[in-house]
Design a protein around this motif. Sequence first.
Motif, PDB file in Angstrom:
ATOM      1  N   ALA A 103       0.841  -1.206   0.000  1.00 47.86           N
ATOM      2  CA  ALA A 103       0.000   0.000   0.000  1.00 47.86           C
ATOM      3  C   ALA A 103       0.868   1.246   0.000  1.00 47.86           C
ATOM      4  CB  ALA A 103      -0.933  -0.006   1.212  1.00 47.86           C
ATOM      5  N   ALA A 104       1.966   1.211   0.763  1.00 51.14           N
ATOM      6  CA  ALA A 104       2.885   2.350   0.781  1.00 51.14           C
ATOM      7  C   ALA A 104       3.547   2.517  -0.581  1.00 51.14           C
ATOM      8  CB  ALA A 104       3.935   2.158   1.869  1.00 51.14           C
ATOM      9  N   ARG A 105       3.962   1.406  -1.185  1.00 52.92           N
ATOM     10  CA  ARG A 105       4.603   1.466  -2.511  1.00 52.92           C
ATOM     11  C   ARG A 105       3.630   2.028  -3.547  1.00 52.92           C
ATOM     12  NH1 ARG A 105       8.286  -1.173  -6.117  1.00 52.92           N
ATOM     13  NH2 ARG A 105       7.859  -0.143  -8.101  1.00 52.92           N
ATOM     14  N   TYR A 106       2.402   1.560  -3.511  1.00 46.01           N
ATOM     15  CA  TYR A 106       1.360   2.007  -4.450  1.00 46.01           C
ATOM     16  C   TYR A 106       1.171   3.522  -4.359  1.00 46.01           C
ATOM     17  CZ  TYR A 106      -3.513   2.330  -6.227  1.00 46.01           C
ATOM     18  OH  TYR A 106      -4.656   2.674  -6.901  1.00 46.01           O
ATOM     19  N   MET A 107       1.034   4.028  -3.132  1.00 41.13           N
ATOM     20  CA  MET A 107       0.774   5.457  -2.948  1.00 41.13           C
ATOM     21  C   MET A 107       1.987   6.300  -3.286  1.00 41.13           C
ATOM     22  SD  MET A 107      -1.625   5.258   0.434  1.00 41.13           S
ATOM     23  CE  MET A 107      -3.191   4.366   0.341  1.00 41.13           C
ATOM     24  N   GLU A 108       3.164   5.786  -3.012  1.00 43.00           N
ATOM     25  CA  GLU A 108       4.367   6.535  -3.375  1.00 43.00           C
ATOM     26  C   GLU A 108       4.504   6.631  -4.890  1.00 43.00           C
ATOM     27  OE1 GLU A 108       9.060   6.750  -2.078  1.00 43.00           O
ATOM     28  OE2 GLU A 108       8.022   4.813  -1.994  1.00 43.00           O
ATOM     29  N   ASP A 109       4.205   5.545  -5.588  1.00 40.00           N
ATOM     30  CA  ASP A 109       4.324   5.537  -7.040  1.00 40.00           C
ATOM     31  C   ASP A 109       3.390   6.548  -7.695  1.00 40.00           C
ATOM     32  OD1 ASP A 109       6.324   3.635  -7.192  1.00 40.00           O
ATOM     33  OD2 ASP A 109       4.945   1.947  -7.407  1.00 40.00           O
TER      34      ASP A 109
END
Length: 489
Positions: free
Chosen positions: A356-362
């Motif tokens: 979820a963190a990776r998704y939002m950072e991307d």
Amino acid sequence: MGDWAAAVLAALAFAAALGRAGILGVARGAAATAGAGVEAMLDRSLGEEAQERAVQAAGLALLGASWGLAWRFALCLLAAALPVLPLWALGLADPGRVLALSLGWEFLLGATLVLGAGAWAFGRRAPAAATEATAYPLAERLLHRAAFASPGVLRAAARLDDRLLGRAAGGADSRPPVFVTSLPRAGTTALLAALDRLPGLAAHRYRDMPFLTAPLLWNRARRLLGARISRRERAHGDGLEIDLDTAEAFEEVLWMLHWPEHYGADGIRPWAAADARPEAAADFRRHFAKIVALRADGQGRYLSKNNASIARLGLLPEMFPGAAVVVPLREPSAHAASLLRQHRNFTRLHADDPFAARYMEDIGHLEFGRLHRPIRFPGFDRTEFALGSLTPEDPDYWLRYWIAGFAAVEAAAAAGMPGLVLVDQDDLRAAPGATMRALCAAIGVDAGEADFAGAFRGEPDPRREEGLDPALLAEARALHARLAAQAVR
């Protein structure tokens, strides 16, 4: 008849053993392990050594899972044989005939249908709750990793989209876009949803993920694949539900591609008119035309909802002459409380779900949680907060952020920023129809017969004082009053 009975009993014993042995869970775990290894190879945030360790660990875990699957499956076969042996001993069934019968297509089809219907009925008794963060399947996670593997991949996807299908957007309406922006939790999502009801506006949708820079190709691929997701609550935990056709903010990916130097570890540097780049403006116009071609048959205006664009009030009129920039206002004490609540919510989410963190950072959603990178508005220098005097866990941190953000809005209004339109959240809640029609008139959009009832919460925001510095709160409320006096009505 005895052979049929033995085959049915063997199938039931095999299915029961499958459930008790947990073989399906082991298989899912093996698939997840393999996926994690592939994700590690695609994760640009990991170094080569970390990637190698992750892939090696996944390989060892897969070997263990393979052994676990092998012995469990052997036990299931043994369980299937147990009901046949007594019937064979009594002369009521022959093992050879039972095996041949069990492998026949009629028996296999019937057993599959019966057991599948039973599994479906059992699953309906206890449906699992899904959210935006937890309902991302393994295949979609891998696809996301591939799409966001590097800025080069995003640029290549855009070029391929232009080359193969760009002609489809060539005749799209080129009227100035509409930007909806404010600090997060100001009501931008509700306002986007209300404007998205109008036929003359075209916005990004969840179906554009993950190949955001190639919307024409990816939407055609989605239609061929028949991809769909069930309606579910988004990760904010605010009761708003989403599906593939829900409008959302995704264009920040383009800003990060063209201005990576603005995204520092200590925050996001605001843009000024001098930051304008002709090649970026041309890229944005092509992208906007694609969304208009997809959503409005080429006849409409691009609609953007992007909270980070509040950092670009000095640039938007320069890059997009004639554009409307709509800034919703919200009562500062309620707004600061909502910002703090979401920061804590996403801090937990990012700890529980690294993807979820990776998704939002991307996609450039850097507002909260472990990703929090504030916009470095004049008067908001996070270095003083990093010393420990004030942190994002403090209500006054978000109140100071509110003051800095909306002071920038007030400065833009005082400088006569073209296209700037303010709308008060209190007005949208108290009189949604009248306020939305006044807004549409101000931005040059035909509201037609649109019904805006239910588009916004009906109850007013509760005003808060507890835990907030009285002097800061008085400053914020005075600023809010000055801006609200300029809002459309």
